[in-house]
Design a protein around this motif. Structure first.
Motif, short mmCIF file in Angstrom:
data_model
loop_
_atom_site.label_atom_id
_atom_site.label_comp_id
_atom_site.label_asym_id
_atom_site.label_seq_id
_atom_site.Cartn_x
_atom_site.Cartn_y
_atom_site.Cartn_z
N LEU A 1 0.83 -1.21 0.00
CA LEU A 1 0.00 0.00 0.00
C LEU A 1 0.86 1.26 0.00
O LEU A 1 0.54 2.24 -0.68
N GLU A 2 1.95 1.23 0.74
CA GLU A 2 2.85 2.38 0.80
C GLU A 2 3.42 2.73 -0.57
O GLU A 2 3.73 3.90 -0.85
N LEU A 3 3.55 1.73 -1.43
CA LEU A 3 4.10 1.95 -2.76
C LEU A 3 3.03 2.24 -3.82
O LEU A 3 3.35 2.53 -4.97
N SER A 4 1.77 2.14 -3.42
CA SER A 4 0.67 2.29 -4.36
C SER A 4 0.16 3.73 -4.41
O SER A 4 0.28 4.47 -3.44
N GLU A 5 -0.42 4.08 -5.55
CA GLU A 5 -1.03 5.40 -5.72
C GLU A 5 -2.41 5.22 -6.32
O GLU A 5 -2.60 4.42 -7.23
N ILE A 6 -3.37 5.96 -5.81
CA ILE A 6 -4.74 5.83 -6.30
C ILE A 6 -4.99 6.71 -7.52
O ILE A 6 -5.70 6.33 -8.44
N GLY A 7 -4.38 7.89 -7.56
CA GLY A 7 -4.61 8.78 -8.69
C GLY A 7 -6.01 9.38 -8.64
O GLY A 7 -6.76 9.20 -7.68
N THR A 8 -6.38 10.09 -9.69
CA THR A 8 -7.69 10.73 -9.77
C THR A 8 -8.68 9.83 -10.49
O THR A 8 -8.35 9.24 -11.52
N ILE A 9 -9.87 9.72 -9.95
CA ILE A 9 -10.93 8.92 -10.57
C ILE A 9 -11.76 9.84 -11.45
O ILE A 9 -12.54 10.66 -10.96
N ARG A 10 -11.58 9.72 -12.75
CA ARG A 10 -12.23 10.64 -13.69
C ARG A 10 -13.38 10.02 -14.46
O ARG A 10 -14.32 10.71 -14.83
N ASP A 11 -13.28 8.71 -14.74
CA ASP A 11 -14.32 8.08 -15.53
C ASP A 11 -14.41 6.59 -15.20
O ASP A 11 -13.73 6.10 -14.31
N GLU A 12 -15.26 5.90 -15.95
CA GLU A 12 -15.54 4.49 -15.69
C GLU A 12 -14.29 3.62 -15.74
O GLU A 12 -14.16 2.65 -14.99
N GLN A 13 -13.36 3.98 -16.61
CA GLN A 13 -12.15 3.18 -16.75
C GLN A 13 -11.28 3.21 -15.49
O GLN A 13 -10.42 2.35 -15.31
N LEU B 1 -12.47 2.95 -12.41
CA LEU B 1 -13.14 2.30 -11.28
C LEU B 1 -12.43 1.03 -10.82
O LEU B 1 -12.40 0.73 -9.62
N ASN B 2 -11.87 0.26 -11.76
CA ASN B 2 -11.13 -0.93 -11.35
C ASN B 2 -9.92 -0.54 -10.51
O ASN B 2 -9.59 -1.22 -9.52
N ARG B 3 -9.27 0.54 -10.90
CA ARG B 3 -8.11 1.01 -10.13
C ARG B 3 -8.55 1.41 -8.72
O ARG B 3 -7.84 1.15 -7.74
N LEU B 4 -9.70 2.05 -8.61
CA LEU B 4 -10.24 2.43 -7.31
C LEU B 4 -10.49 1.19 -6.45
O LEU B 4 -10.10 1.15 -5.27
N VAL B 5 -11.14 0.19 -7.03
CA VAL B 5 -11.46 -1.02 -6.28
C VAL B 5 -10.18 -1.74 -5.85
O VAL B 5 -10.07 -2.21 -4.71
N ASN B 6 -9.22 -1.82 -6.74
CA ASN B 6 -7.96 -2.50 -6.41
C ASN B 6 -7.24 -1.80 -5.27
O ASN B 6 -6.70 -2.44 -4.35
N TYR B 7 -7.23 -0.48 -5.31
CA TYR B 7 -6.54 0.29 -4.26
C TYR B 7 -7.26 0.13 -2.92
O TYR B 7 -6.63 -0.10 -1.89
N VAL C 1 -16.74 8.46 -4.03
CA VAL C 1 -16.87 8.29 -5.49
C VAL C 1 -18.32 8.00 -5.87
O VAL C 1 -18.78 8.41 -6.94
N LEU C 2 -19.06 7.33 -5.00
CA LEU C 2 -20.46 7.02 -5.28
C LEU C 2 -21.32 8.29 -5.42
O LEU C 2 -22.44 8.23 -5.93
N LYS C 3 -20.79 9.42 -5.02
CA LYS C 3 -21.50 10.69 -5.15
C LYS C 3 -21.33 11.31 -6.54
O LYS C 3 -22.02 12.26 -6.88
N PHE C 4 -20.42 10.77 -7.35
CA PHE C 4 -20.16 11.34 -8.67
C PHE C 4 -21.39 11.18 -9.56
O PHE C 4 -21.98 10.10 -9.64
N ASP C 5 -21.76 12.25 -10.25
CA ASP C 5 -23.00 12.22 -11.04
C ASP C 5 -22.87 11.48 -12.37
O ASP C 5 -23.87 11.21 -13.03
N TRP C 6 -21.65 11.15 -12.80
CA TRP C 6 -21.49 10.47 -14.08
C TRP C 6 -21.60 8.94 -13.96
O TRP C 6 -21.61 8.22 -14.96
N LEU C 7 -21.70 8.44 -12.75
CA LEU C 7 -21.79 6.99 -12.55
C LEU C 7 -23.11 6.44 -13.10
O LEU C 7 -24.17 7.02 -12.89
N THR C 8 -23.03 5.32 -13.80
CA THR C 8 -24.24 4.64 -14.26
C THR C 8 -24.75 3.75 -13.12
O THR C 8 -24.05 3.53 -12.12
N ASN C 9 -25.95 3.22 -13.27
CA ASN C 9 -26.48 2.31 -12.25
C ASN C 9 -25.59 1.08 -12.10
O ASN C 9 -25.39 0.56 -11.00
#
Length: 259
Positions: free
Chosen positions: A126-138, A140-146, A166-174
Motif C-alpha cells: 500500500l505504501e508503494l501504491s497510488e490511487i490517482g484521480t478517478i475521472r471516468d468508468e475506466q 473504477l477498477n483502479r479504485l477497487v484494487n486500491y 466516489v459514489l456521489k459522482f454524477d457520471w456513474l451509471t447504475n
C-alpha cells in the motif's frame, strides 16, 4: 490454490501496470502461444504439463510477471508452498521492492495461514501504491484494487469512505454504482481474515414471504446477497442466502435465519 477472485483481480491488475523488458515481437508471440497452451492444460488438470510450458515461457522472458504469477499458482495448486516462496524470492532485487512482490508475498503468507504476517506485506504494498484521480468508468477498477489493498492492510474505514465519496459522482451509471456498492459492502463488513473473508464457504439462509422487500432492506443496509430462490410448490416462503460475515448486520436488523 485458494479460490479468491478478489485477490487475483488485485494482483493481475498490478501486474498489468508492470511492463516487460521483452521487445521482440516473435518472442512475445511464442510466450503467448505457450501461455495459451498452459492455460488449457491447467484447466484440464494437467498441472505438471502446464508448469513445463510456463517455465519455458519464463525462460524466454524472466521479467514477465504474468507468467511468474501463473507459475506461483501452479505451485500452490500442487501444494508446493515452499517452492512458491523460493520462486518469489528469486526475483531480482529491483523487483523485490515493488507492489507486485509485497502483494504476492502477502497472498502466499495468507495461503500458508500466516494472516498477521500477510497484513504487514499488504501494508508495504500500500505504501508503494497510488490511487490517482478517478475521472471516468475506466478508473473504477483502479479504485477497487486500491481500496481492496487498503482493506487488507487494516484500513477498511478509509477504503469504505473512499468508495462512498466516489459514489456521489454524477457520471456513474447504475451498473457502476452496483459494482462499487458490492465491493464497498464487502470491505465494510471485512473481518480481518484476509482472503477468507471473500469466500462463500459458510452461508446464512433467510426465509421470507416477500423476497423483493427483504432484498431492498438488505441492500439499504449494505448487505450483499449471494443468492435467492422463490417459493416452490406448497412452500410459501422463498430463501435469501448471504455470507456469514454479514451476520452482525442482520442481527442489528432483527432478521433471523430459517428454522
Amino acid at each position: 490454490m485458494k479460490n479468491n477472485t478478489l485477490i487475483i483481480l488485485l494482483i493481475l491488475t498490478t501486474i498489468s501496470s508492470c511492463k516487460s523488458d521483452l521487445s521482440s515481437e516473435s518472442k512475445k508471440e511464442k510466450i503467448t502461444t505457450l501461455n495459451n497452451k498452459a492455460v488449457e492444460m491447467r484447466m484440464n488438470g494437467e498441472l505438471s504439463e502446464a508448469e513445463k510450458l510456463y517455465e519455458q515461457a519464463f525462460q524466454i522472458d524472466n521479467t514477465n510477471l504474468n507468467i511468474h504469477f501463473s507459475l506461483l499458482g501452479i505451485y500452490i495448486q500442487k501444494g508446493e508452498i515452499k517452492k512458491a516462496f523460493d520462486f518469489l524470492e528469486n526475483l531480482p532485487e529491483k523487483q523485490k521492492k515493488t507492489v507486485y512482490y509485497f502483494q504476492t508475498k502477502g497472498n502466499l503468507l495468507e495461503y500458508d495461514g500466516r494472516i498477521k504476517e500477510a497484513k504487514e506485506q499488504y501494508k508495504k504494498a500500500l505504501e508503494l501504491s497510488e490511487i490517482g484521480t478517478i475521472r471516468d468508468e475506466q478508473d473504477l477498477n483502479r479504485l477497487v484494487n486500491y481500496t481492496m489493498l487498503e482493506t487488507y492492510a487494516g484500513k477498511k474505514d478509509s477504503a469504505v469512505n473512499r468508495i462512498n465519496q466516489v459514489l456521489k459522482f454524477d457520471w456513474l451509471t447504475n451498473s457502476n454504482k452496483e459494482y462499487l456498492e458490492t465491493f464497498r459492502n464487502e470491505f465494510e463488513f471485512y473481518q480481518d481474515n484476509g482472503a477468507l473473508d471473500f469466500q462463500n464457504e459458510k452461508i446464512i439462509k433467510i426465509c421470507t414471504t416477500n423476497i423483493d422487500s427483504l432484498k431492498q432492506v438488505l441492500s439499504e443496509n449494505h448487505i450483499n446477497i449471494s443468492g435467492s430462490s422463490f417459493p416452490i410448490g406448497k412452500n410459501d416462503k422463498g430463501e435469501i442466502r448471504i455470507k456469514e460475515k454479514y451476520r452482525s448486520g442482520i442481527n442489528l436488523l432483527g432478521i433471523r435465519e430459517c428454522d
